[in-house]
Design a protein around this motif. Structure first.
Motif, PDB file in Angstrom:
ATOM      1  N   PHE A  29      -5.808  -4.587  10.496  1.00  0.00           N
ATOM      2  CA  PHE A  29      -5.509  -4.580   9.069  1.00  0.00           C
ATOM      3  C   PHE A  29      -4.983  -3.210   8.657  1.00  0.00           C
ATOM      4  CE2 PHE A  29      -8.950  -7.541   9.894  1.00  0.00           C
ATOM      5  CZ  PHE A  29      -8.489  -8.700   9.281  1.00  0.00           C
ATOM      6  N   ASP A  30      -3.890  -3.213   7.892  1.00  0.00           N
ATOM      7  CA  ASP A  30      -3.333  -1.978   7.352  1.00  0.00           C
ATOM      8  C   ASP A  30      -4.033  -1.615   6.049  1.00  0.00           C
ATOM      9  OD1 ASP A  30      -1.440  -1.638   9.379  1.00  0.00           O
ATOM     10  OD2 ASP A  30       0.056  -2.835   8.321  1.00  0.00           O
ATOM     11  N   VAL A  31      -3.924  -0.356   5.682  1.00  0.00           N
ATOM     12  CA  VAL A  31      -4.459   0.136   4.413  1.00  0.00           C
ATOM     13  C   VAL A  31      -3.678  -0.486   3.263  1.00  0.00           C
ATOM     14  CG1 VAL A  31      -4.631   2.213   2.976  1.00  0.00           C
ATOM     15  CG2 VAL A  31      -5.293   2.308   5.368  1.00  0.00           C
ATOM     16  N   ASP A  32      -4.370  -0.811   2.183  1.00  0.00           N
ATOM     17  CA  ASP A  32      -3.734  -1.304   0.968  1.00  0.00           C
ATOM     18  C   ASP A  32      -3.385  -0.082   0.120  1.00  0.00           C
ATOM     19  OD1 ASP A  32      -3.081  -2.313  -1.542  1.00  0.00           O
ATOM     20  OD2 ASP A  32      -4.519  -3.957  -1.406  1.00  0.00           O
ATOM     21  N   GLY A  33      -2.146   0.392   0.264  1.00  0.00           N
ATOM     22  CA  GLY A  33      -1.707   1.607  -0.419  1.00  0.00           C
ATOM     23  C   GLY A  33      -1.739   1.495  -1.927  1.00  0.00           C
ATOM     24  N   GLU A  34      -1.415   0.327  -2.464  1.00  0.00           N
ATOM     25  CA  GLU A  34      -1.433   0.149  -3.910  1.00  0.00           C
ATOM     26  C   GLU A  34      -2.852   0.295  -4.455  1.00  0.00           C
ATOM     27  OE1 GLU A  34      -0.056  -2.998  -7.375  1.00  0.00           O
ATOM     28  OE2 GLU A  34       0.505  -3.378  -5.303  1.00  0.00           O
ATOM     29  N   ASN A  54     -10.249  22.692   6.876  1.00  0.00           N
ATOM     30  CA  ASN A  54     -10.400  22.044   5.573  1.00  0.00           C
ATOM     31  C   ASN A  54     -10.494  20.530   5.739  1.00  0.00           C
ATOM     32  OD1 ASN A  54     -10.309  24.460   4.232  1.00  0.00           O
ATOM     33  ND2 ASN A  54      -8.172  24.289   3.634  1.00  0.00           N
ATOM     34  N   SER A  55     -10.922  19.864   4.666  1.00  0.00           N
ATOM     35  CA  SER A  55     -11.031  18.410   4.704  1.00  0.00           C
ATOM     36  C   SER A  55     -10.552  17.834   3.381  1.00  0.00           C
ATOM     37  CB  SER A  55     -12.463  17.969   5.001  1.00  0.00           C
ATOM     38  OG  SER A  55     -13.346  18.444   4.018  1.00  0.00           O
ATOM     39  N   VAL A  56     -10.277  16.545   3.398  1.00  0.00           N
ATOM     40  CA  VAL A  56      -9.902  15.826   2.192  1.00  0.00           C
ATOM     41  C   VAL A  56     -10.741  14.555   2.155  1.00  0.00           C
ATOM     42  CG1 VAL A  56      -7.985  14.560   3.273  1.00  0.00           C
ATOM     43  CG2 VAL A  56      -7.981  14.931   0.820  1.00  0.00           C
ATOM     44  N   LYS A  57     -11.168  14.201   0.942  1.00  0.00           N
ATOM     45  CA  LYS A  57     -11.966  12.997   0.741  1.00  0.00           C
ATOM     46  C   LYS A  57     -11.125  12.021  -0.069  1.00  0.00           C
ATOM     47  CE  LYS A  57     -16.565  11.575  -0.662  1.00  0.00           C
ATOM     48  NZ  LYS A  57     -17.859  12.030  -1.169  1.00  0.00           N
ATOM     49  N   ALA A  58     -11.010  10.781   0.420  1.00  0.00           N
ATOM     50  CA  ALA A  58     -10.195   9.767  -0.266  1.00  0.00           C
ATOM     51  C   ALA A  58     -10.835   8.402  -0.113  1.00  0.00           C
ATOM     52  CB  ALA A  58      -8.785   9.743   0.314  1.00  0.00           C
ATOM     53  N   ASN A  59     -10.659   7.576  -1.124  1.00  0.00           N
ATOM     54  CA  ASN A  59     -11.054   6.178  -1.023  1.00  0.00           C
ATOM     55  C   ASN A  59      -9.915   5.431  -0.348  1.00  0.00           C
ATOM     56  OD1 ASN A  59     -13.519   6.471  -2.490  1.00  0.00           O
ATOM     57  ND2 ASN A  59     -12.320   6.583  -4.348  1.00  0.00           N
ATOM     58  N   VAL A  60     -10.244   4.694   0.702  1.00  0.00           N
ATOM     59  CA  VAL A  60      -9.248   3.950   1.472  1.00  0.00           C
ATOM     60  C   VAL A  60      -9.644   2.483   1.430  1.00  0.00           C
ATOM     61  CG1 VAL A  60      -8.195   3.672   3.746  1.00  0.00           C
ATOM     62  CG2 VAL A  60      -8.826   5.946   2.941  1.00  0.00           C
ATOM     63  N   TYR A  61      -8.679   1.618   1.121  1.00  0.00           N
ATOM     64  CA  TYR A  61      -8.966   0.208   0.902  1.00  0.00           C
ATOM     65  C   TYR A  61      -8.209  -0.667   1.892  1.00  0.00           C
ATOM     66  CZ  TYR A  61     -10.620   2.081  -3.498  1.00  0.00           C
ATOM     67  OH  TYR A  61     -11.286   2.810  -4.449  1.00  0.00           O
ATOM     68  N   PHE A  62      -8.877  -1.720   2.356  1.00  0.00           N
ATOM     69  CA  PHE A  62      -8.273  -2.731   3.223  1.00  0.00           C
ATOM     70  C   PHE A  62      -8.428  -4.084   2.546  1.00  0.00           C
ATOM     71  CE2 PHE A  62      -9.724   0.670   5.990  1.00  0.00           C
ATOM     72  CZ  PHE A  62      -8.613   0.890   6.775  1.00  0.00           C
ATOM     73  N   ASP A  63      -7.347  -4.851   2.498  1.00  0.00           N
ATOM     74  CA  ASP A  63      -7.377  -6.209   1.940  1.00  0.00           C
ATOM     75  C   ASP A  63      -7.632  -7.161   3.104  1.00  0.00           C
ATOM     76  OD1 ASP A  63      -7.113  -8.488   0.458  1.00  0.00           O
ATOM     77  OD2 ASP A  63      -4.946  -8.335   0.223  1.00  0.00           O
ATOM     78  N   VAL A  64      -8.880  -7.619   3.242  1.00  0.00           N
ATOM     79  CA  VAL A  64      -9.266  -8.486   4.357  1.00  0.00           C
ATOM     80  C   VAL A  64      -9.843  -9.796   3.820  1.00  0.00           C
ATOM     81  CG1 VAL A  64      -9.712  -6.519   5.872  1.00  0.00           C
ATOM     82  CG2 VAL A  64     -11.577  -7.488   4.551  1.00  0.00           C
TER      83      VAL A  64
END
Length: 90
Positions: A29-34, A54-64
């Motif tokens: 499954f690819d990331v849901d960029g929208e 350094n680091s970055v924190k992000a919410n990453v979503y998958f449409d499954v």
């Protein structure tokens, strides 16, 4: 997710196109960029330049499909590197 640069030079992190998830059946499954656009307040996960240490924190979503249990997340090392992809077991 939190992504930390553990190398000796800066790298760009872009969740959409860099991160995939896999279930126990081997489906990918690819990331849901929208969804990421709406789920992050300051564009985290979109072309973040991360300097060493350094680091970055992000919410990453998958449409499954409902009921899907993700087994692994893979971070693509990129086409122009000899590094291996990083696979994280969930």
């Amino acid at each position: 997710m939190t992504v930390k640069n553990v190398t000796k030079r800066a790298h760009t992190f872009h969740a959409d196109g860099t991160v995939t998830a896999q279930d126990g059946s081997g489906r990918e499954f690819d990331v849901d960029g929208e969804a990421g656009i709406y789920g992050n307040t300051d564009g985290q996960g979109f072309l973040d330049e991360i300097n060493p240490g350094n680091s970055v924190k992000a919410n990453v979503y998958f449409d499954v499909p409902k009921g899907t249990k993700l087994k692994t997340i893979t971070f693509d090392a990129g086409l122009f590197t000899f590094a291996e992809d990083a696979v994280v077991t969930l």
